[in-house]
Scaffold this motif. Structure first.
Motif, PDB file in Angstrom:
ATOM      1  N   LEU A  57      -2.791  -5.239   5.698  1.00 14.67           N
ATOM      2  CA  LEU A  57      -4.231  -5.658   4.475  1.00 14.67           C
ATOM      3  C   LEU A  57      -5.552  -6.235   6.102  1.00 14.67           C
ATOM      4  N   TYR A  58      -5.276  -6.882   6.636  1.00 13.27           N
ATOM      5  CA  TYR A  58      -6.412  -7.763   7.312  1.00 13.27           C
ATOM      6  C   TYR A  58      -6.777  -7.394   8.621  1.00 13.27           C
ATOM      7  N   LYS A  97      -9.821   3.571  -0.864  1.00 11.58           N
ATOM      8  CA  LYS A  97      -8.155   3.664  -0.445  1.00 11.58           C
ATOM      9  C   LYS A  97      -8.531   4.721   0.988  1.00 11.58           C
ATOM     10  N   GLN A 130      -8.838   1.288   8.628  1.00 15.06           N
ATOM     11  CA  GLN A 130      -9.118   2.333   7.010  1.00 15.06           C
ATOM     12  C   GLN A 130     -10.111   1.776   5.933  1.00 15.06           C
ATOM     13  N   ASN A 131     -10.151   1.825   5.706  1.00 13.03           N
ATOM     14  CA  ASN A 131     -11.845   1.896   4.191  1.00 13.03           C
ATOM     15  C   ASN A 131     -10.781   1.327   2.610  1.00 13.03           C
ATOM     16  N   LYS A 132     -10.990   0.301   2.820  1.00 11.84           N
ATOM     17  CA  LYS A 132     -10.642  -0.111   1.638  1.00 11.84           C
ATOM     18  C   LYS A 132     -11.434   0.305   0.323  1.00 11.84           C
ATOM     19  N   SER A 133     -12.651   0.360   0.253  1.00 15.40           N
ATOM     20  CA  SER A 133     -13.114   1.199  -0.834  1.00 15.40           C
ATOM     21  C   SER A 133     -12.712   2.565  -1.292  1.00 15.40           C
ATOM     22  N   CYS A 138       1.282  -2.936   3.934  1.00 17.20           N
ATOM     23  CA  CYS A 138       0.528  -2.276   5.002  1.00 17.20           C
ATOM     24  C   CYS A 138       0.607  -0.617   5.646  1.00 17.20           C
ATOM     25  N   GLY A 163      -4.235   3.605  -3.592  1.00 16.69           N
ATOM     26  CA  GLY A 163      -4.839   1.667  -3.667  1.00 16.69           C
ATOM     27  C   GLY A 163      -3.689   0.259  -3.450  1.00 16.69           C
ATOM     28  N   MET A 194      -7.372   5.101   4.226  1.00 14.55           N
ATOM     29  CA  MET A 194      -6.471   4.738   6.352  1.00 14.55           C
ATOM     30  C   MET A 194      -6.835   6.305   6.942  1.00 14.55           C
ATOM     31  N   THR A 212      -1.581  -1.027  -1.791  1.00 15.34           N
ATOM     32  CA  THR A 212      -1.129  -1.503  -0.963  1.00 15.34           C
ATOM     33  C   THR A 212      -2.254  -2.593  -0.604  1.00 15.34           C
ATOM     34  N   TYR A 213      -3.313  -2.169  -0.733  1.00 16.61           N
ATOM     35  CA  TYR A 213      -4.389  -2.927  -1.157  1.00 16.61           C
ATOM     36  C   TYR A 213      -3.972  -4.110  -1.540  1.00 16.61           C
TER      37      TYR A 213
END
Length: 129
Positions: free
Chosen positions: A54-55, A77, A72-75, A34, A26, A79, A28-29
């Protein structure tokens, strides 16, 4: 060192599909870095498959030709790399890579191996004809 764990590789026939996952720690977020997918076939150099910021800015290798999708799913963590219409030439070890420094994550550098200093162990993809 960023922890990266790939999964989802396997053996498929020509025209098949696979979804690769890269579970990260996580960071990188948090830093705005990237992530990217690379692959290496036996006897060949490692090449960039797809990268994502990230964006959500993405870049794909020319050989992808709209067959692969990086997300990617940031929640979670995590890709992903959705691959369809796989061909025997896609056979390779697929690696997840991460760069924490956002200043090194511009579009031009997103598929350069030298951009990334954190690598997973890889997951094998084999496509048979």
């Amino acid at each position: 060192q960023v922890e990266l764990v790939e999964s989802g590789g396997g053996s498929v026939q020509t025209g098949g599909s696979l979804r690769l996952s890269c579970l990260t720690d996580g960071r990188t977020y948090v830093t705005g870095g990237c992530l990217a997918w690379f692959r290496q076939a036996p006897g060949k150099e490692r090449e960039g498959v797809a990268g994502i910021s990230l964006y959500g800015g993405t870049r794909y290798g020319d050989f992808v030709q709209d067959r692969f999708t990086i997300s990617q799913n940031k929640s979670k963590k995590t890709m992903y790399l959705e691959m369809r219409d796989l061909q025997p030439e896609d056979t390779a070890m697929y690696y997840c890579a991460a760069q924490l420094n956002s200043n090194r994550c511009d579009w031009l550098r997103r598929l350069r191996e030298a951009t990334y200093d954190n690598w997973g162990q890889g997951t094998q993809v084999t496509v048979s004809s």
